[in-house]
Design an enzyme around this catalytic site. Structure first.
Site, PDB file in Angstrom:
ATOM      1  N   ARG A 144      -3.894  -8.476   3.194  1.00 14.51           N
ATOM      2  CA  ARG A 144      -3.612  -9.066   4.324  1.00 14.51           C
ATOM      3  C   ARG A 144      -4.729  -8.769   5.188  1.00 14.51           C
ATOM      4  O   ARG A 144      -5.713  -7.955   4.840  1.00 14.51           O
ATOM      5  CB  ARG A 144      -2.486  -7.808   4.688  1.00 14.51           C
ATOM      6  CG  ARG A 144      -1.156  -7.824   4.042  1.00 14.51           C
ATOM      7  CD  ARG A 144      -0.230  -6.625   4.889  1.00 14.51           C
ATOM      8  NE  ARG A 144       1.175  -6.897   3.937  1.00 14.51           N
ATOM      9  CZ  ARG A 144       1.297  -5.800   2.909  1.00 14.51           C
ATOM     10  NH1 ARG A 144       0.479  -5.025   2.640  1.00 14.51           N
ATOM     11  NH2 ARG A 144       2.555  -5.999   2.489  1.00 14.51           N
ATOM     12  N   ARG A 247      -3.264 -15.115   1.017  1.00 14.39           N
ATOM     13  CA  ARG A 247      -2.579 -14.078   0.236  1.00 14.39           C
ATOM     14  C   ARG A 247      -1.632 -14.498  -0.472  1.00 14.39           C
ATOM     15  O   ARG A 247      -1.287 -14.260  -1.766  1.00 14.39           O
ATOM     16  CB  ARG A 247      -1.731 -13.134   1.241  1.00 14.39           C
ATOM     17  CG  ARG A 247      -1.066 -11.967   0.683  1.00 14.39           C
ATOM     18  CD  ARG A 247      -0.598 -11.056   1.815  1.00 14.39           C
ATOM     19  NE  ARG A 247       0.347 -10.181   1.423  1.00 14.39           N
ATOM     20  CZ  ARG A 247       0.241  -8.910   0.731  1.00 14.39           C
ATOM     21  NH1 ARG A 247      -0.952  -8.669   0.347  1.00 14.39           N
ATOM     22  NH2 ARG A 247       1.199  -8.135   0.695  1.00 14.39           N
ATOM     23  N   HIS A 278       3.603  -4.600  -1.528  1.00 15.55           N
ATOM     24  CA  HIS A 278       5.053  -4.946  -1.039  1.00 15.55           C
ATOM     25  C   HIS A 278       5.692  -3.789  -0.965  1.00 15.55           C
ATOM     26  O   HIS A 278       5.591  -3.030  -1.987  1.00 15.55           O
ATOM     27  CB  HIS A 278       5.496  -6.015  -2.004  1.00 15.55           C
ATOM     28  CG  HIS A 278       5.080  -7.495  -1.823  1.00 15.55           C
ATOM     29  ND1 HIS A 278       5.050  -8.726  -2.746  1.00 15.55           N
ATOM     30  CD2 HIS A 278       4.403  -8.064  -0.777  1.00 15.55           C
ATOM     31  CE1 HIS A 278       4.476  -9.539  -2.190  1.00 15.55           C
ATOM     32  NE2 HIS A 278       3.885  -9.178  -0.849  1.00 15.55           N
ATOM     33  N   TYR A 287       8.396 -15.453  -4.263  1.00 17.19           N
ATOM     34  CA  TYR A 287       7.618 -16.745  -4.642  1.00 17.19           C
ATOM     35  C   TYR A 287       7.949 -17.486  -5.613  1.00 17.19           C
ATOM     36  O   TYR A 287       7.795 -18.747  -5.543  1.00 17.19           O
ATOM     37  CB  TYR A 287       6.145 -16.114  -4.960  1.00 17.19           C
ATOM     38  CG  TYR A 287       5.252 -15.642  -3.931  1.00 17.19           C
ATOM     39  CD1 TYR A 287       4.743 -16.355  -3.007  1.00 17.19           C
ATOM     40  CD2 TYR A 287       5.184 -14.238  -3.665  1.00 17.19           C
ATOM     41  CE1 TYR A 287       3.956 -15.776  -1.970  1.00 17.19           C
ATOM     42  CE2 TYR A 287       4.473 -13.558  -2.823  1.00 17.19           C
ATOM     43  CZ  TYR A 287       3.833 -14.508  -1.763  1.00 17.19           C
ATOM     44  OH  TYR A 287       3.084 -13.872  -0.845  1.00 17.19           O
TER      45      TYR A 287
END
Length: 310
Positions: A144, A247, A278, A287
């Site tokens: 991040r 990311r 996560h 995803y």
């Protein structure tokens, strides 16, 4: 009502002591306590919590749900010492925000951005190297932007090739190994940074103007400028690809590589989830549904297993 205000303060202090990131909870709960005082309420009720959460007619559904969620957590805690406390049901103001679909940078777009950084100018001559190294790090690690900018020199072990992420989104630390080529790039940046700013006012790894810690605002402003320059955004576009999308690119590229190599993706997902920081592996599963190619590959893998089983 003073009892409730004290209870709110005690609750916030406890959360802070436990290391929770309150993200504006303090001001919301104190505002709720003042609201209860104006209503001459002696304890929390679902009706009053709902009324307070929906006070502003201009507030978006997400904000109303957030306000009620903050009160609900406090009520759960306070109900242990005050049996009159009503805990608002979790589904009273249901809201599930739609996640923004990721923008997946192509290799050519990444290369154009990195080349464009060479034209960045600053009074100390470091901005170009800082932005190029930052973008490169985001591309190859999936960090991040807040995690990358929070790195201190002590967190960047270039001998072992490991980054220590201490200030993650959910307050948990993790170790992120980097490739030797990445370690070399980080070492070159640090050497240049130290030549330009031998006596810096900060221990941060990435330096902004005058040797101070690079801020998120400055990094984003420079990135938007580069995005316009290389055509990722139109001349008047105020929205477009973000630093955070690097990311997404890392996660999707990793998953696509696993599928194409025949790797057991189901088994590897927890590893990727941990690497990305996560909180739940379901965040990584997202995803598979957000990216059409990943969804197709996952479906094909499932169908192939079904044929073998039958």
């Amino acid at each position: 009502m003073n009892t409730l205000r004290s209870a709110v303060d005690d609750y916030l202090e406890l959360r802070h002591t436990l290391g929770s990131r309150l993200d504006g909870h303090a001001s919301l709960l104190r505002g709720f306590a003042r609201f209860l005082q104006r209503q001459h309420a002696s304890h929390v009720t679902t009706a009053l919590a709902l009324e307070w959460a929906c006070q502003s007619t201009a507030a978006q559904p997400s904000e109303r749900a957030r306000r009620l969620s903050v009160v609900r957590r406090f009520a759960l805690h306070h109900s242990a010492t005050d049996s009159r406390t009503e805990v608002p049901p979790a589904d009273l103001l249901p809201y599930r925000p739609a996640r923004r679909l990721p923008y997946l940078y192509s290799d050519k777009e990444v290369s154009r951005l990195l080349r464009a950084t060479r034209g960045l100018r600053s009074f100390d001559g470091l901005r170009a190297a800082t932005q190029a190294t930052l973008i490169g790090l985001l591309v190859v690690t999936g960090l991040r932007i807040s995690e990358a900018l929070a790195l201190d020199d002590a967190d960047v072990d270039l001998t072992e090739g490991v980054l220590t992420i201490r200030r993650s989104k959910f307050g948990k630390s993790r170790l992120v190994p980097v490739h030797p080529s990445t370690a070399r790039a980080l070492r070159c940046y640090r050497q240049k940074r130290d030549r330009i700013h031998p006596k810096r006012a900060t221990v941060s790894f990435f330096s902004g103007d005058r040797g101070r810690r690079l801020t998120k605002w400055a990094a984003r402003w420079t990135f938007v400028r580069l995005s316009h320059q290389v055509g990722l955004r139109g001349p008047s576009d105020s929205f477009g690809p973000r630093l955070h999308d690097f990311r997404h690119r890392f996660a999707v590229t990793t998953l696509l590589g696993w599928y194409r190599d025949g790797v057991d993706v189901e088994q590897r997902l927890p590893t990727l989830s941990t690497f990305l920081g996560h909180r739940h592996v379901t965040d990584t599963y997202w995803y598979l549904t957000a990216v059409p190619e990943l969804l197709r590959l996952a479906t094909e893998r499932i169908e192939a297993h079904a044929k073998v089983s039958s």
